[in-house]
Design an enzyme around this catalytic site. Structure first.
Site, PDB file in Angstrom:
ATOM      1  N   ASP A 157       0.869  -1.163   0.000  1.00 19.33           N
ATOM      2  CA  ASP A 157       0.000   0.000   0.000  1.00 19.33           C
ATOM      3  C   ASP A 157       0.919   1.229   0.000  1.00 19.33           C
ATOM      4  O   ASP A 157       2.125   1.119   0.248  1.00 19.33           O
ATOM      5  CB  ASP A 157      -0.882  -0.033   1.247  1.00 19.33           C
ATOM      6  N   ASP A 191      -0.150   4.971   1.275  1.00 20.30           N
ATOM      7  CA  ASP A 191      -0.355   5.886   2.398  1.00 20.30           C
ATOM      8  C   ASP A 191      -0.200   5.168   3.729  1.00 20.30           C
ATOM      9  O   ASP A 191      -0.845   4.157   3.986  1.00 20.30           O
ATOM     10  CB  ASP A 191      -1.743   6.518   2.311  1.00 20.30           C
ATOM     11  N   ASN A 246     -10.778   2.670  12.834  1.00 22.17           N
ATOM     12  CA  ASN A 246      -9.651   1.739  12.867  1.00 22.17           C
ATOM     13  C   ASN A 246      -8.357   2.261  12.265  1.00 22.17           C
ATOM     14  O   ASN A 246      -7.296   1.695  12.516  1.00 22.17           O
ATOM     15  CB  ASN A 246     -10.033   0.448  12.123  1.00 22.17           C
ATOM     16  N   LYS A 297      -5.624  16.082  -0.003  1.00 24.29           N
ATOM     17  CA  LYS A 297      -4.452  15.787  -0.838  1.00 24.29           C
ATOM     18  C   LYS A 297      -3.868  17.061  -1.438  1.00 24.29           C
ATOM     19  O   LYS A 297      -2.634  17.218  -1.504  1.00 24.29           O
ATOM     20  CB  LYS A 297      -4.833  14.799  -1.943  1.00 24.29           C
ATOM     21  N   ASN A 333      -5.085   3.017  -3.132  1.00 22.21           N
ATOM     22  CA  ASN A 333      -6.370   3.636  -3.445  1.00 22.21           C
ATOM     23  C   ASN A 333      -6.217   5.067  -3.944  1.00 22.21           C
ATOM     24  O   ASN A 333      -7.173   5.657  -4.456  1.00 22.21           O
ATOM     25  CB  ASN A 333      -7.274   3.633  -2.207  1.00 22.21           C
TER      26      ASN A 333
END
Length: 540
Positions: free
Chosen positions: A59, A61, A160, A221, A257
């Site tokens: 991943d 981030d 989470n 972002k 993502n």
């Protein structure tokens, strides 16, 4: 290369013990020269043989790219506050300031009563916070019978991820603001002013819509890209780490993502290092953006190629072989495996999102999983510094078990022993452990001797875990991450009732009131009183 020794295990116990001792002596010598520090280690839940891992995926981030804390959370928090005020919330919210010592991952938010809940793996409530106030045990019992909740209930939202930290703080701050505002009357499920009812559920819906704007519409972002030095941690070891994986024979891939333009800017920045000239794409055999995890690990979406000159998608569904240096959008784990020839258990996927990265890749595709827990370095440091408190907790629980261990002893007692004082000391010891952690809500992974829901999820679905993905580079790529054997209670080599650490050490920190008398305080959920005493000698 030296030929591997062929081993014959059809020998007796003495020979086997000698063979094991030889390896132990070698291991001890190696550890004295290369023992890894706390922040360099990888921890093991299930055995992973790296010799059988041929694909290592990441991943982006909070995995390859780590954001600075609390700067990044402050940015997100301030943006959320401004958007809420733009949507009609009071201008006084502008005075709120983010407190990094409050939020903790893995909390449940109860949309009905507006409470943040810290729970264990079975749904038992360990802590309950309303706004910034801790809820007392009797009130928890009234709101949640048996101090128990079902995680699957729609009323609960699980906070989470690391992106949830500013969201956790702002929901507590807003509820605290309205609950104490003189113009609003507090009700069980919200606040009221005249004909206006502001429920905790509607407050959270408003907050979620603001969070969606920040993330889905790219506001956060854009602000991040305006000052990458302020919000992003550069990792000088990252290029060498990915080269190390390649040289070890692994295929390295990216599944994020984030959209292409953000990924391009962020990774270009990460690899802009002294003496480093290769573009970021050269470090990945395959790169996929806009993956839409966890959907990527289920039915997925259309796989399309990125036009790198314009950043837009090329028309049509991509069906050819994935090429190094190219970037693709969408797709699914099934399509990825089909086009690359990868198979589930030869893939190690590294991510920070317990649900989107770890649980889904494990449950849906049987990929091997590496969970990144940035908080782990501080968690382990506190755990080691409070080991005496944990020993005390074990011994208190041992005493409690011994009080009821034998039928004969119970028959000799004219009445049940007084255990409320002992339970008080157990909870106070657990409270003392919690107070040593950076968050005001205690440990991410436990409360006293009980593991949290987050810890249970990490144990169940992460094969290995560490504070940083770079720590994988501290081990040879043929390394066997071996998990300890897990025994069921009936397999434990102990007598009935003796599943505890044994005698109480002399250093146990209890207040001695008289001969064999221990003064013990009260409850984790309630105010501490002046203490009760119980007779250790009569109890034993």
């Amino acid at each position: 290369m030296a030929k591997k020794q062929s081993l014959n295990f059809s020998f007796g116990n003495d020979e086997l013990e000698s063979f094991v001792n030889q390896y132990k002596s070698v291991a001890v010598k190696e550890m004295t020269h290369s023992q890894r520090s706390i922040d360099e280690r990888v921890y093991v839940n299930r055995t992973v043989n790296m010799d059988k891992i041929h694909f290592v995926g990441f991943d982006m981030d909070y995995t390859l790219v780590e954001y600075k804390s609390p700067e990044y959370e402050i940015l997100a928090f301030d943006m959320m506050v401004k958007l809420l005020m733009r949507n009609g919330y009071p201008e006084e919210l502008a005075q709120l300031q983010y407190d990094a010592s409050f939020p903790l991952r893995g909390l449940y938010f109860d949309r009905i009563y507006g409470n943040l809940l810290k729970v264990d793996c079975f749904g038992n409530i360990l802590r309950c916070i309303h706004g910034f106030e801790h809820v007392a045990g009797n009130e928890i019992e009234r709101l949640y019978p048996n101090k128990y909740v079902q995680p699957s209930e729609d009323r609960f939202y699980i906070l989470n991820t690391l992106f949830h930290l500013p969201e956790t703080y702002i929901i507590a701050a807003i509820i605290d603001y309205f609950d104490h505002h003189p113009d609003y009357e507090k009700t069980p499920e919200g606040v009221r002013r005249g004909t206006l009812l502001l429920s905790y559920k509607s407050i959270y819906q408003d907050l979620r819509s603001v969070v969606d704007v920040l993330h889905n519409e790219g506001e956060l972002k854009r602000k991040t890209l305006e000052d990458l030095d302020k919000y992003v941690i550069k990792q000088p070891k990252l290029p060498g780490f990915l080269d190390y994986l390649h040289h070890s024979g692994s295929k390295v891939f990216l599944v994020t993502n984030s959209d292409y333009s953000y990924t391009e800017r962020l990774l270009t920045y990460m690899f802009d290092l002294p003496g480093q000239s290769k573009p970021w794409k050269s470090y990945f055999d395959y790169a996929i953006v806009d993956a839409r995890k966890p959907l990527f690990f289920q039915e997925g979406s259309m796989l399309r190629e990125i036009n790198e000159e314009t950043g837009s998608l090329k028309i049509g569904i991509f069906t050819g072989n994935l090429q190094k240096g190219k970037v693709y959008s969408g797709g699914s784990s099934n399509v990825f495996c089909s086009l690359t020839g990868a198979h589930g258990k030869e893939i190690l996927y590294v991510g920070d999102h317990i649900f989107g990265d770890i649980i889904k890749s494990k449950k849906e595709q049987a990929w091997r999983t590496f969970l990144v827990i940035p908080e782990l370095t501080k968690e382990v440091a506190v755990w080691e510094s409070t080991s005496s408190l944990y020993t005390k907790l074990q011994n208190l629980e041992f005493i409690l078990a011994e009080m009821f261990r034998t039928t004969e002893k119970m028959q000799m007692m004219t009445k049940l022993p007084e255990i409320s004082a002992l339970r008080k000391e157990i909870k106070e010891t657990a409270r003392a452990m919690e107070q040593n952690y950076p968050s005001k809500l205690g440990s991410l992974l436990r409360s006293g001797s009980r593991q949290t829901f987050f810890a249970n999820q990490a144990t169940r679905f992460a094969d290995i875990y560490s504070s940083s993905c770079l720590n994988l580079g501290n081990y040879p790529m043929h390394f066997l991450f071996r998990a300890p054997h897990q025994l069921m209670p009936h397999e434990q080599p102990t007598s009935e009732g003796l599943n505890s650490p044994g005698p109480i050490p002399a250093s146990l920190n209890m207040k001695i009131v008289g001969q064999n008398m221990i003064c013990i305080d009260h409850d984790l959920d309630e105010e501490v009183d002046n203490g009760q005493c119980f007779d250790l000698e009569s109890a034993l």
